[in-house]
Write an enzyme that holds these catalytic residues in place. Structure first.
Site, PDB file in Angstrom:
ATOM      1  N   GLY A   1      72.479  63.557  18.205  1.00  0.00           N
ATOM      2  CA  GLY A   1      73.087  63.547  19.532  1.00  0.00           C
ATOM      3  C   GLY A   1      73.780  64.872  19.794  1.00  0.00           C
TER       4      GLY A   1
ATOM      5  N   GLN B   1      80.171  70.100  23.651  1.00  0.00           N
ATOM      6  CA  GLN B   1      80.051  70.776  22.348  1.00  0.00           C
ATOM      7  C   GLN B   1      79.432  72.170  22.463  1.00  0.00           C
ATOM      8  OE1 GLN B   1      78.173  67.016  20.649  1.00  0.00           O
ATOM      9  NE2 GLN B   1      79.143  67.885  18.832  1.00  0.00           N
TER      10      GLN B   1
ATOM     11  N   CYS C   1      79.581  64.716  12.783  1.00  0.00           N
ATOM     12  CA  CYS C   1      79.667  65.418  14.069  1.00  0.00           C
ATOM     13  C   CYS C   1      79.301  66.877  13.851  1.00  0.00           C
ATOM     14  CB  CYS C   1      81.090  65.307  14.622  1.00  0.00           C
ATOM     15  SG  CYS C   1      81.303  66.111  16.230  1.00  0.00           S
ATOM     16  N   LEU C   2      78.429  67.383  14.711  1.00  0.00           N
ATOM     17  CA  LEU C   2      78.007  68.787  14.577  1.00  0.00           C
ATOM     18  C   LEU C   2      79.176  69.733  14.852  1.00  0.00           C
ATOM     19  CD1 LEU C   2      74.532  68.473  16.322  1.00  0.00           C
ATOM     20  CD2 LEU C   2      75.018  68.507  13.859  1.00  0.00           C
TER      21      LEU C   2
ATOM     22  N   HIS D   1      79.904  57.877  20.747  1.00  0.00           N
ATOM     23  CA  HIS D   1      80.424  59.127  20.165  1.00  0.00           C
ATOM     24  C   HIS D   1      80.235  60.283  21.162  1.00  0.00           C
ATOM     25  CE1 HIS D   1      80.687  61.977  16.525  1.00  0.00           C
ATOM     26  NE2 HIS D   1      80.196  62.753  17.465  1.00  0.00           N
ATOM     27  N   GLU D   2      79.063  60.347  21.794  1.00  0.00           N
ATOM     28  CA  GLU D   2      78.787  61.452  22.737  1.00  0.00           C
ATOM     29  C   GLU D   2      79.604  61.313  24.017  1.00  0.00           C
ATOM     30  OE1 GLU D   2      77.395  63.791  21.363  1.00  0.00           O
ATOM     31  OE2 GLU D   2      76.454  62.689  19.734  1.00  0.00           O
TER      32      GLU D   2
ATOM     33  N   HIS E   1      82.935  62.673  23.480  1.00  0.00           N
ATOM     34  CA  HIS E   1      82.990  64.140  23.624  1.00  0.00           C
ATOM     35  C   HIS E   1      83.218  64.525  25.087  1.00  0.00           C
ATOM     36  CE1 HIS E   1      82.208  65.823  19.692  1.00  0.00           C
ATOM     37  NE2 HIS E   1      81.087  65.159  19.520  1.00  0.00           N
TER      38      HIS E   1
HETATM   39  O1  K1U Z   1      77.859  64.566  18.458  1.00  0.00           O
HETATM   40  C1  K1U Z   1      77.442  65.124  17.473  1.00  0.00           C
HETATM   41  O2  K1U Z   1      78.092  66.008  16.956  1.00  0.00           O
HETATM   42  C2  K1U Z   1      76.121  64.727  16.851  1.00  0.00           C
HETATM   43  C3  K1U Z   1      76.295  63.711  15.734  1.00  0.00           C
HETATM   44  C4  K1U Z   1      76.023  62.335  16.309  1.00  0.00           C
HETATM   45  C5  K1U Z   1      76.438  61.156  15.489  1.00  0.00           C
HETATM   46  C6  K1U Z   1      76.029  60.988  14.182  1.00  0.00           C
HETATM   47  C7  K1U Z   1      76.399  59.863  13.463  1.00  0.00           C
HETATM   48  C8  K1U Z   1      77.162  58.902  14.051  1.00  0.00           C
HETATM   49  C9  K1U Z   1      77.587  59.090  15.342  1.00  0.00           C
HETATM   50  C10 K1U Z   1      77.211  60.199  16.066  1.00  0.00           C
HETATM   51  C11 K1U Z   1      75.301  64.067  14.639  1.00  0.00           C
HETATM   52  O3  K1U Z   1      74.145  64.103  14.862  1.00  0.00           O
HETATM   53  S1  K1U Z   1      75.929  64.408  13.056  1.00  0.00           S
HETATM   54  C12 K1U Z   1      74.459  64.686  12.087  1.00  0.00           C
HETATM   55  C13 K1U Z   1      73.705  63.448  11.755  1.00  0.00           C
HETATM   56  O4  K1U Z   1      74.223  62.364  11.901  1.00  0.00           O
HETATM   57  C14 K1U Z   1      72.306  63.524  11.261  1.00  0.00           C
HETATM   58  C15 K1U Z   1      71.731  64.701  10.939  1.00  0.00           C
HETATM   59  C16 K1U Z   1      70.419  64.739  10.485  1.00  0.00           C
HETATM   60  C17 K1U Z   1      69.701  63.605  10.336  1.00  0.00           C
HETATM   61  C18 K1U Z   1      70.285  62.391  10.641  1.00  0.00           C
HETATM   62  C19 K1U Z   1      71.583  62.348  11.102  1.00  0.00           C
HETATM   63 ZN    ZN Z   2      80.155  64.826  17.707  1.00  0.00          ZN
END
Ligand code: K1U
Ligand code: ZN
Length: 167
Positions: free
Chosen positions: A46, A51, A91-92, A133-134, A137
């Site tokens: 996401g 972000q 979260c990225l 979560h998004e 943000h």
């Molecule tokens: O919002 C963001 O920063 C993105 C975030 C979204 C998220 C992940 C997990 C739970 C709630 C919301 C991410 O994508 S973090 C990275 C991640 O979860 C992932 C990365 C590679 C493969 C699978 C998952």
């Molecule tokens: Zn996030």
């Protein structure tokens, strides 16, 4: 298309409340495409416009294994929340930090698509977690704010140290 720079916590810009999109035009479609490319490249499931320092209500999500089920939600609004479940989140904007957060298990969301048309969708499980979560943000909220003050302080110091070392 272009890869966009992702803001890292504790950047104060992550606490900006995003404004609604007034018209879905080519600029919005271009930003959505760049955000999707940035999300896939990170990699993540996401990304919210906040972000990438664009403070408008636009999110992209793709929880599929094959990365072929991209959802773009413009002006997303949660119409209904039901139940509760606890998931590990990442979260990225908070690289390397994962922790459990309790959120609604089932949600119904209304949004505009890339053609500017209103649609509604139901989401459960990881999709519901990711959309909530998004949307947080867009409201200027980062998932670490659900954690204890002590954890937030430790995360803040860890990320500030990482940023200093990367300079
Ligand atoms: O919002 C963001 O920063 C993105 C975030 C979204 C998220 C992940 C997990 C739970 C709630 C919301 C991410 O994508 S973090 C990275 C991640 O979860 C992932 C990365 C590679 C493969 C699978 C998952
Ligand atoms: Zn996030």
């Amino acid at each position: 298309m272009a890869l966009l720079k992702i803001l890292h916590y504790p950047d104060p810009r992550l606490h900006t409340v995003a404004k609604p999109v007034s018209e879905v035009d080519d600029a919005i479609r271009g930003l959505a495409a760049d955000m999707a490319e940035t999300m896939y490249s990170a990699p993540g499931i996401g990304l919210a416009a906040t972000q990438v320092d664009r403070h408008i209500r636009l999110i992209v999500v793709d929880i599929s294994e094959q990365k072929n089920r991209l959802l773009t939600l413009i002006n997303p609004r949660i119409l209904m929340k039901e139940g509760e479940s606890v998931h590990e989140e990442g979260c990225l904007s908070v690289p390397g930090i994962y922790d459990k957060v309790a959120r609604a298990e089932h949600i119904r969301v209304q949004a505009l698509d890339l053609a500017g048309k209103t649609f509604e969708m139901d989401a459960t499980g990881l999709l519901a977690v990711c959309i909530q979560h998004e949307i947080d943000h867009l409201d200027g909220k980062v998932f670490v704010e659900y954690l204890s003050r002590l954890k937030q302080t430790r995360i803040r110091h860890k990320l500030l140290k990482q940023a200093r070392e990367a300079m």
